[in-house]
Design a protein around this motif. Structure first.
Motif, mmCIF file in Angstrom:
data_model
loop_
_atom_site.group_PDB
_atom_site.id
_atom_site.type_symbol
_atom_site.label_atom_id
_atom_site.label_comp_id
_atom_site.label_asym_id
_atom_site.label_seq_id
_atom_site.Cartn_x
_atom_site.Cartn_y
_atom_site.Cartn_z
ATOM 1 N N THR A 225 0.812 -1.210 0.000
ATOM 2 C CA THR A 225 0.000 0.000 0.000
ATOM 3 C C THR A 225 0.850 1.267 0.000
ATOM 4 O O THR A 225 0.347 2.353 -0.259
ATOM 5 C CB THR A 225 -0.930 0.023 1.229
ATOM 6 O OG1 THR A 225 -0.132 -0.095 2.417
ATOM 7 C CG2 THR A 225 -1.926 -1.126 1.173
ATOM 8 N N ARG A 226 2.134 1.119 0.310
ATOM 9 C CA ARG A 226 3.046 2.266 0.295
ATOM 10 C C ARG A 226 4.421 1.809 -0.185
ATOM 11 O O ARG A 226 4.716 0.616 -0.207
ATOM 12 C CB ARG A 226 3.153 2.893 1.675
ATOM 13 C CG ARG A 226 3.666 1.956 2.758
ATOM 14 C CD ARG A 226 3.734 2.658 4.108
ATOM 15 N NE ARG A 226 4.236 1.782 5.159
ATOM 16 C CZ ARG A 226 3.476 1.032 5.940
ATOM 17 N NH1 ARG A 226 2.156 1.034 5.769
ATOM 18 N NH2 ARG A 226 4.007 0.278 6.887
ATOM 19 N N THR A 236 4.583 2.041 -6.099
ATOM 20 C CA THR A 236 3.605 1.004 -5.799
ATOM 21 C C THR A 236 2.808 0.714 -7.063
ATOM 22 O O THR A 236 2.817 1.496 -8.016
ATOM 23 C CB THR A 236 2.628 1.469 -4.704
ATOM 24 O OG1 THR A 236 1.849 2.575 -5.206
ATOM 25 C CG2 THR A 236 3.375 1.900 -3.448
ATOM 26 N N ALA A 238 -0.328 0.854 -7.262
ATOM 27 C CA ALA A 238 -1.349 1.907 -7.345
ATOM 28 C C ALA A 238 -0.788 3.129 -8.061
ATOM 29 O O ALA A 238 -1.458 3.741 -8.910
ATOM 30 C CB ALA A 238 -1.836 2.275 -5.955
ATOM 31 N N PRO A 243 -4.298 -0.007 -8.922
ATOM 32 C CA PRO A 243 -4.548 -0.093 -7.478
ATOM 33 C C PRO A 243 -5.121 -1.430 -7.035
ATOM 34 O O PRO A 243 -5.040 -1.781 -5.857
ATOM 35 C CB PRO A 243 -5.550 1.047 -7.232
ATOM 36 C CG PRO A 243 -6.205 1.275 -8.558
ATOM 37 C CD PRO A 243 -5.139 0.999 -9.576
ATOM 38 N N GLU A 246 -2.852 -5.232 -5.063
ATOM 39 C CA GLU A 246 -2.342 -5.035 -3.706
ATOM 40 C C GLU A 246 -2.243 -6.411 -3.055
ATOM 41 O O GLU A 246 -3.249 -7.109 -2.921
ATOM 42 C CB GLU A 246 -3.282 -4.151 -2.896
ATOM 43 C CG GLU A 246 -2.841 -3.937 -1.457
ATOM 44 C CD GLU A 246 -3.891 -3.207 -0.646
ATOM 45 O OE1 GLU A 246 -4.070 -3.578 0.535
ATOM 46 O OE2 GLU A 246 -4.547 -2.293 -1.184
#
Length: 322
Positions: A225-226, A236, A238, A243, A246
């Motif tokens: 997520t980061r 990432t 995302a 997105p 993950e």
């Protein structure tokens, strides 16, 4: 009669007052931590490190018992059948609680037989590619794959393993086609990636970044997520426009479902103390791992979300084992 009644009331009061003291006495004997993987692997090493620091907090030895086999099912089944008193724990993973129940026809245990205690750590994957493959970013890789459907090989660590499933998650999100090629682990998959016989692979961040720094593979993005503190320049998924991609490999501790809440709370506290201890925390961080910082309720919620996530990947593929 009055004396008898007074004696009965006194005994009842003594029993009530004794209950909290009894609950606080946990653990009353050595504990067992079942690791459903062979000795010497990453999970075994983490389990033994945690057992050592948990022993100090709990005041009782924590003995590690390896019960490998059947994608963690052998160890999980053994713990599911054990007494729900907090003295027997299991290292659980996404495989144990989220993937096996969807993909296996003959699973000897059910996820409902376990109560989550604490998250130990999470490890994001890294999308790595063959150095000779033209794309150098996720966006370029998606464009190439769309222009050349089915012409790229997706190297996995084994059919229906987490690396395979993350690759399928990526393919679905990016609307591309790749041919899965299943290897017996990360090392042989990496060899074919280096040689250009495979093109894309999703590997755990410690191995992926070591191979990337050595020039064996090209790292494109992380599935967390980061951004990772050990690869701050790596975007990432995302950030790369996907997105939906993950994914983590994660490990935690669970106990049989009917274990008393007081025992679960004591075990959770021991895990948190261990994760904050040095040099264990620094060792995890140096490898790009994310130590668990969740309450028991947060970990339980995460497990439920992981079940839904992997069911959404597996069911469209109609993947089954056994």
């Amino acid at each position: 009669m009055k004396a008898t009644r007074r004696g009965a009331l006194a005994a009842a009061a003594t029993a009530i007052l004794a209950r909290p003291a009894h609950a606080q006495a946990f653990p009353t004997r050595p504990l067992r931590l079942v690791v459903p993987f062979p000795p010497g692997g990453t999970t075994d090493i983490v389990g033994r490190q945690m057992a050592t620091v948990m022993s100090e907090t709990l005041g009782q030895p924590v003995v590690v018992e390896n019960r490998p086999g059947a994608s963690t099912a052998i160890g999980a089944d053994a713990v599911a059948r054990s007494a729900p008193d907090g003295h027997t724990m299991l290292i659980v993973s996404s495989t144990t609680l989220a993937i096996n129940p969807v993909i296996s026809r003959r699973l000897p245990y059910r996820p409902e037989q376990f109560a989550p205690v604490a998250l130990l750590l999470r490890m994001p994957f890294v999308m790595v590619t063959a150095p000779s493959w033209p794309p150098t970013t996720v966006q370029e890789a998606v464009a190439w794959l769309r222009a050349n459907p089915g012409k790229a090989n997706l190297a996995t660590h084994g059919r229906a393993g987490s690396a395979h499933l993350v690759g399928e998650m990526f393919a679905a999100a990016a609307k591309v086609e790749m041919e899965p090629v299943h290897y017996a682990g990360s090392a042989p998959a990496t060899l074919d990636l280096v040689a250009g016989r495979a093109h894309v692979m999703f590997d755990g961040i410690p191995t992926a970044m070591a191979n990337s720094r050595g020039g064996q593979v090209r790292a494109l993005a992380v599935t967390g997520t980061r951004r990772s503190h050990i690869a701050p320049d790596l975007p990432t998924m995302a950030e790369a426009g996907l997105p939906e991609v993950e994914a983590y490999t994660w490990f935690g501790i669970a106990v049989p479902a009917e274990t008393p809440p007081a025992a679960i709370a004591r075990l959770h506290g021991a895990v948190m103390a261990g994760l904050r201890s040095e040099p264990l925390r620094s060792r995890f961080l140096a490898d790009g791992l994310e130590p668990g910082e969740m309450s028991t309720a947060e970990f339980a919620a995460m497990v439920e979300s992981e079940k839904a996530r992997w069911r959404g990947v597996i069911e469209p593929l109609q993947l089954q084992i056994d």
